[in-house]
Design a protein around this motif. Structure first.
Motif, PDB file in Angstrom:
ATOM      1  N   ALA A   1     -44.301 -18.027  14.550  1.00  0.00           N
ATOM      2  CA  ALA A   1     -44.173 -19.370  14.334  1.00  0.00           C
ATOM      3  C   ALA A   1     -43.254 -19.607  13.412  1.00  0.00           C
ATOM      4  O   ALA A   1     -43.070 -20.530  12.796  1.00  0.00           O
ATOM      5  N   LEU A   2     -43.258 -18.407  12.052  1.00  0.00           N
ATOM      6  CA  LEU A   2     -42.849 -18.610  10.724  1.00  0.00           C
ATOM      7  C   LEU A   2     -41.313 -18.937  11.538  1.00  0.00           C
ATOM      8  O   LEU A   2     -40.650 -19.487  10.130  1.00  0.00           O
ATOM      9  N   HIS A   3     -40.830 -17.710  12.058  1.00  0.00           N
ATOM     10  CA  HIS A   3     -39.522 -17.956  12.083  1.00  0.00           C
ATOM     11  C   HIS A   3     -38.713 -19.191  12.935  1.00  0.00           C
ATOM     12  O   HIS A   3     -37.776 -19.440  12.619  1.00  0.00           O
ATOM     13  N   VAL A   4     -39.501 -19.427  13.272  1.00  0.00           N
ATOM     14  CA  VAL A   4     -39.083 -21.279  14.328  1.00  0.00           C
ATOM     15  C   VAL A   4     -38.772 -22.009  12.992  1.00  0.00           C
ATOM     16  O   VAL A   4     -38.068 -22.363  13.456  1.00  0.00           O
ATOM     17  N   PHE A   5     -39.887 -21.956  12.439  1.00  0.00           N
ATOM     18  CA  PHE A   5     -40.070 -22.881  10.646  1.00  0.00           C
ATOM     19  C   PHE A   5     -39.006 -22.961  10.521  1.00  0.00           C
ATOM     20  O   PHE A   5     -37.938 -24.018   9.068  1.00  0.00           O
TER      21      PHE A   5
ATOM     22  N   ASP B   1     -35.755 -22.641  10.950  1.00  0.00           N
ATOM     23  CA  ASP B   1     -34.533 -22.239  11.416  1.00  0.00           C
ATOM     24  C   ASP B   1     -34.943 -24.272  12.255  1.00  0.00           C
ATOM     25  O   ASP B   1     -33.492 -24.479  11.339  1.00  0.00           O
ATOM     26  N   PHE B   2     -35.826 -24.443  11.981  1.00  0.00           N
ATOM     27  CA  PHE B   2     -35.801 -25.850  12.123  1.00  0.00           C
ATOM     28  C   PHE B   2     -36.868 -26.826  11.497  1.00  0.00           C
ATOM     29  O   PHE B   2     -36.938 -27.829  11.487  1.00  0.00           O
ATOM     30  N   GLY B   3     -37.487 -26.276  10.716  1.00  0.00           N
ATOM     31  CA  GLY B   3     -38.346 -27.121   9.241  1.00  0.00           C
ATOM     32  C   GLY B   3     -39.421 -27.760  10.788  1.00  0.00           C
ATOM     33  O   GLY B   3     -39.642 -26.818  12.087  1.00  0.00           O
ATOM     34  N   GLU B   4     -39.276 -28.898  10.304  1.00  0.00           N
ATOM     35  CA  GLU B   4     -40.479 -30.064  11.458  1.00  0.00           C
ATOM     36  C   GLU B   4     -39.833 -31.308  11.763  1.00  0.00           C
ATOM     37  O   GLU B   4     -39.970 -31.830  12.616  1.00  0.00           O
ATOM     38  N   ASP B   5     -38.479 -30.364  12.586  1.00  0.00           N
ATOM     39  CA  ASP B   5     -37.784 -31.219  13.505  1.00  0.00           C
ATOM     40  C   ASP B   5     -39.022 -31.083  15.021  1.00  0.00           C
ATOM     41  O   ASP B   5     -37.965 -31.596  15.573  1.00  0.00           O
ATOM     42  N   VAL B   6     -39.216 -30.032  14.972  1.00  0.00           N
ATOM     43  CA  VAL B   6     -39.964 -29.261  16.732  1.00  0.00           C
ATOM     44  C   VAL B   6     -41.177 -29.574  16.428  1.00  0.00           C
ATOM     45  O   VAL B   6     -41.443 -28.832  15.170  1.00  0.00           O
ATOM     46  N   LEU B   7     -42.369 -29.700  17.294  1.00  0.00           N
ATOM     47  CA  LEU B   7     -43.533 -29.311  16.956  1.00  0.00           C
ATOM     48  C   LEU B   7     -43.652 -27.699  17.362  1.00  0.00           C
ATOM     49  O   LEU B   7     -42.899 -27.507  18.238  1.00  0.00           O
ATOM     50  N   ILE B   8     -44.194 -27.165  16.494  1.00  0.00           N
ATOM     51  CA  ILE B   8     -44.330 -25.767  16.879  1.00  0.00           C
ATOM     52  C   ILE B   8     -45.692 -25.287  16.990  1.00  0.00           C
ATOM     53  O   ILE B   8     -46.809 -25.304  16.264  1.00  0.00           O
ATOM     54  N   LEU B   9     -46.109 -24.260  18.328  1.00  0.00           N
ATOM     55  CA  LEU B   9     -47.213 -23.752  18.931  1.00  0.00           C
ATOM     56  C   LEU B   9     -47.770 -22.534  18.839  1.00  0.00           C
ATOM     57  O   LEU B   9     -46.519 -22.348  18.660  1.00  0.00           O
ATOM     58  N   ASP B  10     -48.506 -22.404  16.955  1.00  0.00           N
ATOM     59  CA  ASP B  10     -48.211 -21.008  16.937  1.00  0.00           C
ATOM     60  C   ASP B  10     -49.402 -19.995  16.973  1.00  0.00           C
ATOM     61  O   ASP B  10     -50.373 -20.381  17.204  1.00  0.00           O
ATOM     62  N   GLY B  11     -48.284 -19.157  18.180  1.00  0.00           N
ATOM     63  CA  GLY B  11     -49.538 -18.178  18.752  1.00  0.00           C
ATOM     64  C   GLY B  11     -49.289 -17.043  18.676  1.00  0.00           C
ATOM     65  O   GLY B  11     -49.809 -16.049  19.091  1.00  0.00           O
ATOM     66  N   GLY B  12     -49.556 -17.016  17.158  1.00  0.00           N
ATOM     67  CA  GLY B  12     -48.895 -15.273  16.688  1.00  0.00           C
ATOM     68  C   GLY B  12     -48.006 -14.783  17.118  1.00  0.00           C
ATOM     69  O   GLY B  12     -47.784 -15.015  17.744  1.00  0.00           O
ATOM     70  N   PRO B  13     -48.223 -13.446  16.946  1.00  0.00           N
ATOM     71  CA  PRO B  13     -46.073 -12.508  16.912  1.00  0.00           C
ATOM     72  C   PRO B  13     -46.828 -12.429  18.676  1.00  0.00           C
ATOM     73  O   PRO B  13     -47.832 -12.183  19.054  1.00  0.00           O
ATOM     74  N   THR B  14     -45.375 -12.192  18.384  1.00  0.00           N
ATOM     75  CA  THR B  14     -45.448 -11.764  20.205  1.00  0.00           C
ATOM     76  C   THR B  14     -45.185 -11.189  20.494  1.00  0.00           C
ATOM     77  O   THR B  14     -44.942  -9.607  19.182  1.00  0.00           O
ATOM     78  N   LEU B  15     -45.546 -10.679  21.612  1.00  0.00           N
ATOM     79  CA  LEU B  15     -46.080  -8.797  21.985  1.00  0.00           C
ATOM     80  C   LEU B  15     -44.584  -8.052  22.654  1.00  0.00           C
ATOM     81  O   LEU B  15     -44.547  -7.397  22.297  1.00  0.00           O
ATOM     82  N   VAL B  16     -43.853  -8.219  23.033  1.00  0.00           N
ATOM     83  CA  VAL B  16     -42.882  -7.272  23.557  1.00  0.00           C
ATOM     84  C   VAL B  16     -41.041  -7.724  22.636  1.00  0.00           C
ATOM     85  O   VAL B  16     -41.220  -6.839  21.791  1.00  0.00           O
ATOM     86  N   GLY B  17     -40.913  -8.923  22.282  1.00  0.00           N
ATOM     87  CA  GLY B  17     -39.827  -9.050  20.658  1.00  0.00           C
ATOM     88  C   GLY B  17     -38.499  -9.093  20.969  1.00  0.00           C
ATOM     89  O   GLY B  17     -38.342  -8.608  20.947  1.00  0.00           O
ATOM     90  N   LEU B  18     -38.530  -8.539  22.599  1.00  0.00           N
ATOM     91  CA  LEU B  18     -37.169  -9.295  23.293  1.00  0.00           C
ATOM     92  C   LEU B  18     -37.036  -9.951  24.167  1.00  0.00           C
ATOM     93  O   LEU B  18     -37.759 -10.009  24.886  1.00  0.00           O
ATOM     94  N   GLU B  19     -35.845 -10.439  25.011  1.00  0.00           N
ATOM     95  CA  GLU B  19     -36.282 -11.535  25.299  1.00  0.00           C
ATOM     96  C   GLU B  19     -35.834 -11.234  26.702  1.00  0.00           C
ATOM     97  O   GLU B  19     -35.760  -9.629  26.973  1.00  0.00           O
ATOM     98  N   SER B  20     -36.386 -11.577  27.670  1.00  0.00           N
ATOM     99  CA  SER B  20     -36.333 -11.086  28.824  1.00  0.00           C
ATOM    100  C   SER B  20     -35.473 -10.698  29.973  1.00  0.00           C
ATOM    101  O   SER B  20     -34.281 -10.922  29.291  1.00  0.00           O
TER     102      SER B  20
END
Length: 330
Positions: free
Chosen positions: A153-157, A159-178
């Motif tokens: 979630a910090l990475h999103v913040f 880039d975008f700050g408070e421009d969007v609501l960010i749901l923080d679910g912790g670090p992603t597991l796969v880490g590469l796009e689908s």
């Protein structure tokens, strides 16, 4: 604003708030098992256009539509090949996006002007709860276009700050796009490799990998996200290597070990990102390491993997991050 959400038990209050934002035509950033996504209701053209504007994303770069129930396909695509349905029944939810012919219910803005659309069912409880409450969500990675994708979630913040609501679910597991695979013709075409490998898909049909530099007509709209433009790039130069002997020996370095993301500091001139013994962990942490390398503001050397399994996806990402003309083998 970042809202902490327990992935094991998504809080209804946070999910309901995020759904209201989406249904009102605005954007929400949310975790998936791959990377964080920046989402809008897939059938709301005006909302989808906000994604392109906020990211600075070219309009001919299509979005992936995320679903939570396979029955939602009936309203999104015109037909589902039986072989593709077999794959979905085994590999969904998971890091696999499948390109099929789109219904008119999906705006051209979502599809990047194409007749097709890529659909996936994420394997993350927060994402699934969000989709269940709002309907199918169009979502690219939640970063400014061209930047390393966000795995926290910090990475999103950042880039975008408070421009969007960010749901923080912790670090992603796969880490590469689908993985993105087009199943409309035989053989199937993987346009973006990922954690679902060519070998895994070959259990269901013939498959080949098509890299961006092998598109028949590069001037045409890209059939998949991540093909037409430079992606995943930090704001420092990236150099690729396979063996440590390729890295200059007369420089002092900061070592970022991808198996642990531990850093070893010295009087630094370059940043060295080494794989470590665990390739899956290296793939999951590469974007985090590239963002960390930005903090040092140095030339960054990134080690390539063997061209097999997850290494195909990893190599594709770091090669595009480097802007390298290196051609990877099929």
């Amino acid at each position: 604003m970042i809202v902490k959400v327990d992935p094991l038990k998504p809080e209804p209050e946070a999910i309901n708030r995020a759904c209201e934002i989406l249904l009102n035509g605005s954007l929400v950033a949310f975790p998936t098992e791959t990377v964080y996504g920046l989402g809008a209701i897939a059938t709301n053209e005006d909302a989808v256009k906000k994604i392109f504007f906020l990211k600075g994303r070219p309009g001919d770069n299509p979005l992936i539509v995320h679903i939570c129930d396979i029955n939602q396909l009936n309203y999104l695509v015109t037909d589902v090949p039986v072989s593709a349905l077999n794959v979905m029944n085994v590999l969904w939810p998971g890091p696999l996006s499948i390109i099929m012919n789109a219904r008119e219910s999906i705006p051209l803005a979502t599809r990047g002007g194409l007749e097709s659309v890529a659909i996936r069912m994420p394997a993350h409880p927060v994402a699934l709860a969000l989709i269940k409450g709002s309907g199918p969500i169009a979502a690219p990675s939640a970063n400014k276009s061209g930047r390393p994708s966000p795995t926290t979630a910090l990475h999103v913040f950042q880039d975008f700050g408070e421009d969007v609501l960010i749901l923080d679910g912790g670090p992603t597991l796969v880490g590469l796009e689908s993985t993105v695979v087009d199943v409309r013709e035989d053989p199937w075409k993987i346009y973006r490799p990922g954690a679902v490998t060519k070998e895994m898909l070959e259990d269901y049909g013939k498959v080949r990998v098509v890299y961006a530099n092998k598109l028949e007509n590069p001037s045409q709209p890209a059939p998949s996200p991540g093909m037409k433009y430079r992606h995943y790039a930090p704001n420092v130069p990236v150099m690729l290597f396979r063996e440590e002997s390729e890295v200059p020996k007369d420089v002092r370095i900061t070592v970022i070990a991808l198996d642990s993301l531990q850093e070893v500091f010295d009087k630094t001139y370059v940043t060295f990102i080494g794989l470590g013994p665990d390739k899956q962990s290296a793939a999951a942490r590469i974007y985090m390491a590239l963002r960390r390398a930005e903090d040092f503001g140095q030339i960054t050397y990134v080690q390539l993997m063997d061209q097999e399994g997850i290494g195909i996806a990893y190599n594709e990402r770091v090669t595009r991050a480097a802007g390298s003309p290196r051609k990877l083998a099929d």
